[in-house]
Design an enzyme around this catalytic site. Sequence first.
Site, PDB file in Angstrom:
ATOM      1  N   ASP A  68      -5.626  -3.192  -2.119  1.00 24.51           N
ATOM      2  CA  ASP A  68      -7.043  -3.108  -2.473  1.00 24.51           C
ATOM      3  C   ASP A  68      -7.379  -3.631  -3.813  1.00 24.51           C
ATOM      4  O   ASP A  68      -8.291  -4.344  -4.064  1.00 24.51           O
ATOM      5  CB  ASP A  68      -7.605  -1.626  -2.290  1.00 24.51           C
ATOM      6  CG  ASP A  68      -6.681  -0.530  -2.805  1.00 24.51           C
ATOM      7  OD1 ASP A  68      -5.567  -0.828  -3.049  1.00 24.51           O
ATOM      8  OD2 ASP A  68      -7.015   0.560  -2.958  1.00 24.51           O
ATOM      9  N   LYS A 116       0.998  -1.083  -0.083  1.00 24.43           N
ATOM     10  CA  LYS A 116      -0.064   0.006   0.051  1.00 24.43           C
ATOM     11  C   LYS A 116       0.909   1.408   0.102  1.00 24.43           C
ATOM     12  O   LYS A 116       0.675   2.019   0.801  1.00 24.43           O
ATOM     13  CB  LYS A 116      -0.725   0.116   1.267  1.00 24.43           C
ATOM     14  CG  LYS A 116      -1.810   0.979   1.365  1.00 24.43           C
ATOM     15  CD  LYS A 116      -3.004   0.479   0.390  1.00 24.43           C
ATOM     16  CE  LYS A 116      -4.141   1.876   0.318  1.00 24.43           C
ATOM     17  NZ  LYS A 116      -5.142   1.590  -0.796  1.00 24.43           N
TER      18      LYS A 116
END
Length: 358
Positions: free
Chosen positions: A224, A192
């Site tokens: 994600d 991330k």
Amino acid sequence: MTARIVVLPGDGIGPEIAEQAMRVLGALGLDLDLQQAPVGGAAYEISGHPLPDSTLELARSADAILFGAVGDWKYDQLDRALRPEQAVLGLRKALGLFANLRPAILYEELANASSLKPDVVSGLDILIVRELTGDIYFGQPRGVRILEHGPYAGQKQGYDTMHYAQGEIRRIAHVAFQAAARRQGRLCSVDKSNVLETSQLWRSTVIDVAREYPQVELSHMYVDNAAMQLVRAPKAFDVIVTGNLFGDILSDEAAMLTGSIGMLPSASLNASRQGLYEPCHGSAPDIAGKNQANPLAMILSVAMMLQYSLDQPASALRIEQAVRHVLAQGLRTPDLYEPGTTRVSTTEMGDAVLKALK
Ligand code: NAD
């Protein structure tokens, strides 16, 4: 050289599936020293601790550990330190098992077991390499404090710390690159890094390590997006490497793509390639003692052990082929049964794998 293997059957269905795994190991004609020891609730009953010193010492001295499963509802009232599940954490810590390898394979014959459309998952074969001993799960400081300033002053605040040292990232990256080199040669590193400092260091370190593996194609993905792609087009992945927190979530998501918890093996390795091999499922107390458990995740864990700790890839392949063969024959334990297939017990499935091996 004789390979030392310690079998820790544990609780619930653990002993039933471990027995089938030992039969399979015994049929391979390898030079093995097999020893058994109690772990989990079974060990607590004997010695008052889920991971007795004698079991831990035996595990330390082994080349590989075959772990069944631990846990039972009857131990839910015990202090946390004495619960059966603590044995797994204790072994991981004592042996420094930092690399968790979880393949998610969907055999053609079981494509209907997945909740996704068969054409999306049929033939799926991915490997998730998860860092297991660092990240926000172990980072200090952590705790609950009273806030002194700001809009929530006077209230409690929970906090944890995410961190990774370069050395921790490098060693898990090496495991992942080496695994990818043995497979289709594609590695996707998940982070991330658009938000987290830890992830930025993760990404640059993985890029650094990649120079040593020119044969592996490296890509990067935010976590994600990876969660989305795993259900949209999972077959696009070969090997995924990620940290402890993201890996915890993504490996369970990947496991569910296959739809059958009784089919999923796993490996946890340390720096000297000593490993603990176990099915991804738990002790299934609801079906324990009924000769109904699917032993294939445990048997496939034996195949992983032969490949990653004992350097016996040919024997590993023999087991994988035997498992494919029994599935192609239509044999199914109750968890996988569907009309048109043949329902078999735990021991009958073990018999069939042994026969297929021969
Ligand atoms: P579980 O994985 O034991 O069972 C979930 C469901 O899947 C149950 O319906 C069970 O019957 C079924 N199932 C699991 N393995 C199967 C197999 N091989 N064949 C056929 N069906 C199978 O998870 P749970 O019920 O949440 O937990 C039961 C106990 O296991 C708890 O005490 C838990 O803490 C423990 N646990 C241990 C481990 C481990 O030993 N590493 C991992 C997870 C859970």
